[in-house]
Enzyme design. Sequence first.
Site, PDB file in Angstrom:
ATOM      1  N   PRO A   1       0.838  -1.205   0.000  1.00 44.38           N
ATOM      2  CA  PRO A   1       0.000   0.000   0.000  1.00 44.38           C
ATOM      3  C   PRO A   1       0.879   1.263   0.000  1.00 44.38           C
ATOM      4  O   PRO A   1       1.899   1.315   0.692  1.00 44.38           O
ATOM      5  CB  PRO A   1      -0.792  -0.107   1.301  1.00 44.38           C
ATOM      6  N   MET A   2       0.450   2.237  -0.793  1.00 45.59           N
ATOM      7  CA  MET A   2       1.256   3.451  -0.932  1.00 45.59           C
ATOM      8  C   MET A   2       1.465   4.157   0.407  1.00 45.59           C
ATOM      9  O   MET A   2       2.549   4.686   0.665  1.00 45.59           O
ATOM     10  CB  MET A   2       0.555   4.387  -1.934  1.00 45.59           C
ATOM     11  N   CYS A   3       0.435   4.137   1.286  1.00 51.46           N
ATOM     12  CA  CYS A   3       0.585   4.847   2.565  1.00 51.46           C
ATOM     13  C   CYS A   3       1.710   4.216   3.402  1.00 51.46           C
ATOM     14  O   CYS A   3       2.453   4.918   4.085  1.00 51.46           O
ATOM     15  CB  CYS A   3      -0.725   4.865   3.342  1.00 51.46           C
ATOM     16  N   THR A   4       1.839   2.893   3.311  1.00 49.31           N
ATOM     17  CA  THR A   4       2.907   2.203   4.037  1.00 49.31           C
ATOM     18  C   THR A   4       4.260   2.650   3.498  1.00 49.31           C
ATOM     19  O   THR A   4       5.183   2.981   4.251  1.00 49.31           O
ATOM     20  CB  THR A   4       2.774   0.673   3.855  1.00 49.31           C
TER      21      THR A   4
ATOM     22  N   SER B   1       4.706   6.586   4.336  1.00 43.78           N
ATOM     23  CA  SER B   1       4.839   7.126   5.686  1.00 43.78           C
ATOM     24  C   SER B   1       5.043   6.126   6.815  1.00 43.78           C
ATOM     25  O   SER B   1       5.439   6.512   7.899  1.00 43.78           O
ATOM     26  CB  SER B   1       3.638   8.028   5.997  1.00 43.78           C
TER      27      SER B   1
END
Length: 455
Positions: A227-230, A233
């Site tokens: 996942p991009m959020c992982t 950030s």
Amino acid sequence: MNLLLFSLFREKKRRRVVELTEKMVVDGGNGHTCDFFERSGPFTHPDFEPSTESLQFMLETCKILVIGAGGLGCELLKDLALSGFRNIHVVDMDTIDVSNLNRQFLFRPKDVGRSKAEVAADFINSRIPGCCVVPHYTKIQDLDETFYRQFHIIVCGLDSVVARRWMNGMLLSLLVYEDGVLDPGSIIPLIDGGTEGFKGNARVILPGMTACIDCTLELYPPQINFPMCTIASMPRLPEHCIEYVRMLLWPKETPFGDGVALDGDDPEQIQWVYQRSLERAAEFNITGVTYRLTQGVVKRIIPAVASTNAVIAAACATEVFKIASSAYIPLNNYMVFNDVDGLYTYTFEAERKENCSACSQVPLDLRFAPSSKLQEVLDYLTESASLQMKSPAITATVEGKNKTLYLQSVASIEQRTRPNLSKTLKELGLTDGQELAVADVTTPQTMLFRLCFTS
Ligand SMILES: [Zn+2]
């Protein structure tokens, strides 16, 4: 073990194989394989009739095609040849790399740089008397219908979903229908093996009758993505840090020039990604970023495991034997194997998809508003889980003329047709119910779609 003793032992064993093989041929087979065909048993196929003909068919007539001479291919060739199949062809476009030698056991250090298909064929032919493996050092796409039609059974040991789908499409294109009824004589069974690390699968496909590769396309995830959020950030793994550099830093900092795509085989570029990944990992107290892992993540390398190849190839070769001899009911139809944690296998019947884009014979509907842009259609063709095309070329008949709307693979045509991508379907002169023909590397046939306007 004493070296001399070892080589004597080996020679003795080899002679025994020769004797057994010769016996099977010379006296029509009083060897064990023949006994196998001459009697029935509690588990034999209901249609199986004990005879000597099955052995003759296996030895003299049955022609097998093995696609791929890599990890699975080496195992498949060995298994099939030792099972008694003698007319085997093998196709592989690759040459031998030093990193193949740990598991692709038909190759030696002296073979590095040579064609996999040719070396594998030579090895089997010199080792197993009476066996004739014919190599084809070429792409599967360069061989035509007449070539594929000559085989009784095709076994795939590939690591590419695109090649697998192309092969599936080729076998579907060979099917003959009379008044809508499939001629069973035109079916060439496809046995497909696949491995990924400690996981593998073997499946039996009867094109036009059972689930094909495209029917179950959703089972092949396009890529392992975090996942991009992982990545952006909350990194937890060294892989997250490498993905951060690959996906976010590389396009932002363009260290090797504007628009230069990251090349996993360029050591300087990998070094850059590695250094930046280390910095990122240090920030989050993550350990384990190495040069090797960096290259693995960038090139999406999944380590090959020799034992997985051995298990899957053995299952595939057994299916070939069952189909060629009709001695036993084939696998129905999808076996998964996993020994990541303990050992697990499971077999289920993959079902045909009613509207499969490859085998259903019905043009699929593409539902778009007249105000949708051609780009949206292109995105759908590549991103839809059931289509997963790579570089679709779209043509349509507009005002009686055949018109290429977009084609990516030829630079000059791409340039000429690129402006169409930002035009709406209406502006392109397309109408409701219109047929769109789409060509792609995933299939040898052009696929027909029907454009259905939504309001
Ligand atoms: Zn299908």
